[in-house]
Design a protein around this motif. Structure first.
Motif, PDB file in Angstrom:
ATOM      1  N   ASP A  11      48.657 102.625 114.922  1.00 55.85           N
ATOM      2  CA  ASP A  11      49.337 101.357 115.362  1.00 55.85           C
ATOM      3  C   ASP A  11      48.662 100.417 116.181  1.00 55.85           C
ATOM      4  OD1 ASP A  11      51.101  99.369 116.058  1.00 55.85           O
ATOM      5  OD2 ASP A  11      52.524 100.570 116.571  1.00 55.85           O
ATOM      6  N   MET A  12      48.026  99.228 115.577  1.00 57.04           N
ATOM      7  CA  MET A  12      47.341  98.126 116.285  1.00 57.04           C
ATOM      8  C   MET A  12      48.039  97.662 117.549  1.00 57.04           C
ATOM      9  SD  MET A  12      44.676  98.160 114.584  1.00 57.04           S
ATOM     10  CE  MET A  12      43.693  97.136 115.288  1.00 57.04           C
ATOM     11  N   ASP A  13      47.129  97.372 118.753  1.00 55.54           N
ATOM     12  CA  ASP A  13      47.819  96.802 119.867  1.00 55.54           C
ATOM     13  C   ASP A  13      48.159  95.598 119.835  1.00 55.54           C
ATOM     14  OD1 ASP A  13      47.572  99.518 120.969  1.00 55.54           O
ATOM     15  OD2 ASP A  13      45.374  99.298 121.516  1.00 55.54           O
ATOM     16  N   ASP A 109      50.367  96.170 110.346  1.00 59.70           N
ATOM     17  CA  ASP A 109      49.507  96.960 111.590  1.00 59.70           C
ATOM     18  C   ASP A 109      49.670  98.211 111.848  1.00 59.70           C
ATOM     19  OD1 ASP A 109      51.855  97.274 113.188  1.00 59.70           O
ATOM     20  OD2 ASP A 109      50.495  96.686 114.964  1.00 59.70           O
ATOM     21  N   LYS A 163      50.065 103.574 124.623  1.00 61.47           N
ATOM     22  CA  LYS A 163      49.397 102.566 124.292  1.00 61.47           C
ATOM     23  C   LYS A 163      49.248 101.349 125.586  1.00 61.47           C
ATOM     24  CE  LYS A 163      51.376 100.643 120.028  1.00 61.47           C
ATOM     25  NZ  LYS A 163      49.995  99.925 119.921  1.00 61.47           N
TER      26      LYS A 163
HETATM   27 MG    MG Z   1      51.287  97.377 116.918  1.00 61.92          MG
END
Ligand code: MG
Ligand code: TTP
Length: 394
Positions: A11-13, A109, A163
């Motif tokens: 999962d992209m930040d 994402d 995260k």
């Molecule tokens: Mg994300």
């Protein structure tokens, strides 16, 4: 016995905001909010996402942009450049394909990879994840958070734990120790209502679920109860689906000013139906379930659905159905802030249905011709005559 599975969830930040910070170095280290225009605090619409610097001010996705402005007026507010993010998303997916052919893109994402058969060239699955993160950093210039686990759901939970820029591995032998202390609401299918019911039954963490009998859970929650019981035992056989089908297609509009004029609202709904119908045909889909979404002033949101007998992608059928749902919905004197139209229960448009009569085939041809004209001259160049007729019946 089944071989060990190594499922990765990436999962992209702060995805949209991170892309903007990457492309505009002057925004780095600053609160960046991507979403609707704040118009000095008077803007409508919501925050799509914001950088981690902005999150310190209590700002989050889906928050009204006016509130975000109040919390952090000095933030950098940017519009959503969807095309750019879709392009970056495609580049990231291409990297994943070097690690496994089994890649499931879940959203713009987010993706699952099954690396069970392919991780060995990195010796350990964990090492493969380190390389995935490194490549995203070097080649795309962004950070991602990664979860590695024997099941899909656990991989997803793991990716969210550290995260941003996280990497969490849950080994098979630690699966239950990992899951049991977690709050039940991390499970797929546990929303606020189910959570409240579970809490009433004395079930707060996944470990409590594991102690509860299957029959009781099934009688309270049906099929989901069975799933909760299995999850609490770490049982989750769901596979990474390589060709994930679109589950629904929807469009919505936030009005510049809250509206109470029913014919204006219906006219906006008709235009949304046309957009959804266009997208259904572009994707070669038909739908059976049509949903009306209405958000009133004060943010109460309602949905009303109808499932029709024959799958369709015709705008006039969508409009007729939405019109019925809208008429049955008691707006009374309340003002409407947002309306939306969703088509779900999708099937391939090419699928042959029995008893499709010649009239239907003729209509299909007319629709295809309209699409071609729109492609050539723009989407406002032509509207379905029948759509106008339906509007005119008010
Ligand atoms: Mg994300
Ligand atoms: P998310 O992965 O939920 O959020 P994120 O990547 O911005 O932040 P996080 O580090 O917590 O993962 O969503 C991905 C993108 O989807 C996000 O950058 C913007 C968009 N989005 C919206 O437009 N509206 C929303 O309500 C959400 C949740 C996301």
């Amino acid at each position: 016995m089944r071989k060990n599975r190594f499922i990765v969830h990436v999962d992209m930040d702060a995805f949209f905001a991170s892309v903007e910070q990457r492309d505009n170095p002057q925004y780095r280290g600053k609160p960046v909010i991507v979403g609707a225009d704040p118009k000095s605090g008077l803007g409508r619409g919501v925050v799509s996402t914001c950088s981690y610097e902005a999150r310190k001010f209590g700002i989050h996705s889906a928050m009204p942009i006016s509130i975000a402005y109040r919390k952090c007026p000095q933030a950098i507010f940017l519009p959503v450049d969807y095309q750019k993010y879709v392009q970056v998303s495609g580049q990231i997916i291409n990297i994943f394909k070097d690690f496994s052919p089994v890649v499931e893109q879940v959203s713009i994402d987010e993706a699952f990879l099954d690396i069970s058969d392919t991780y060995k060239m990195y010796r350990f699955a964990y090492e493969a994840c380190v390389v995935i993160k490194d490549r995203i950093k070097k080649e795309i210039g962004l950070t991602a958070s990664v979860g590695l686990a024997p099941t899909k759901m656990t991989a997803k939970i793991a990716s969210g734990l550290e995260k941003p820029d996280g990497l969490v591995e849950v080994k098979k032998e630690n699966l239950l120790d990992f899951l049991w202390p977690l709050d039940v609401d991390v499970l797929w299918g546990v929303g606020s209502k189910t959570k409240a019911l579970l809490n009433q039954m004395g079930i707060r963490i996944i470990g409590d679920l594991a102690k509860t009998g299957k029959a009781g859970l099934v009688s309270a929650f049906g099929k989901n109860g069975e799933w909760f019981w299995e999850m609490a035992r770490g049982i989750d056989e769901s596979e990474v689906e390589t060709e994930r089908e679109a589950k629904s297609i929807s469009n919505e509009t936030t009005f510049e000013k809250d509206r109470c004029n029913k014919s204006l609202i219906m006219s906006e709904l008709a235009s949304l139906c046309e957009q959804v119908s266009d997208r259904l045909r572009e994707g070669n889909f038909k739908c059976r379930t049509i949903t009306l979404k209405i958000r009133l002033e004060g943010f109460q949101t309602y949905t009303r659905s109808l499932t029709i007998h024959e799958p369709t992608n015709f705008s006039e059928v969508l409009i007729k159905t939405i019109r019925k749902l809208f008429e049955d919905f008691e707006v009374k004197d309340r003002k409407v802030r947002l309306v939306g139209v969703k088509a779900s229960n999708l099937s391939a448009a090419d699928e042959k249905y029995l008893f499709v009569d010649k009239e239907e085939i003729k209509k299909e041809k007319v629709h295809k011709a309209v699409d071609r004209i729109r492609q050539k001259f723009g989407s406002d160049s032509i509207h379905q005559a029948s759509a106008q007729d339906i509007m005119g019946q008010r």
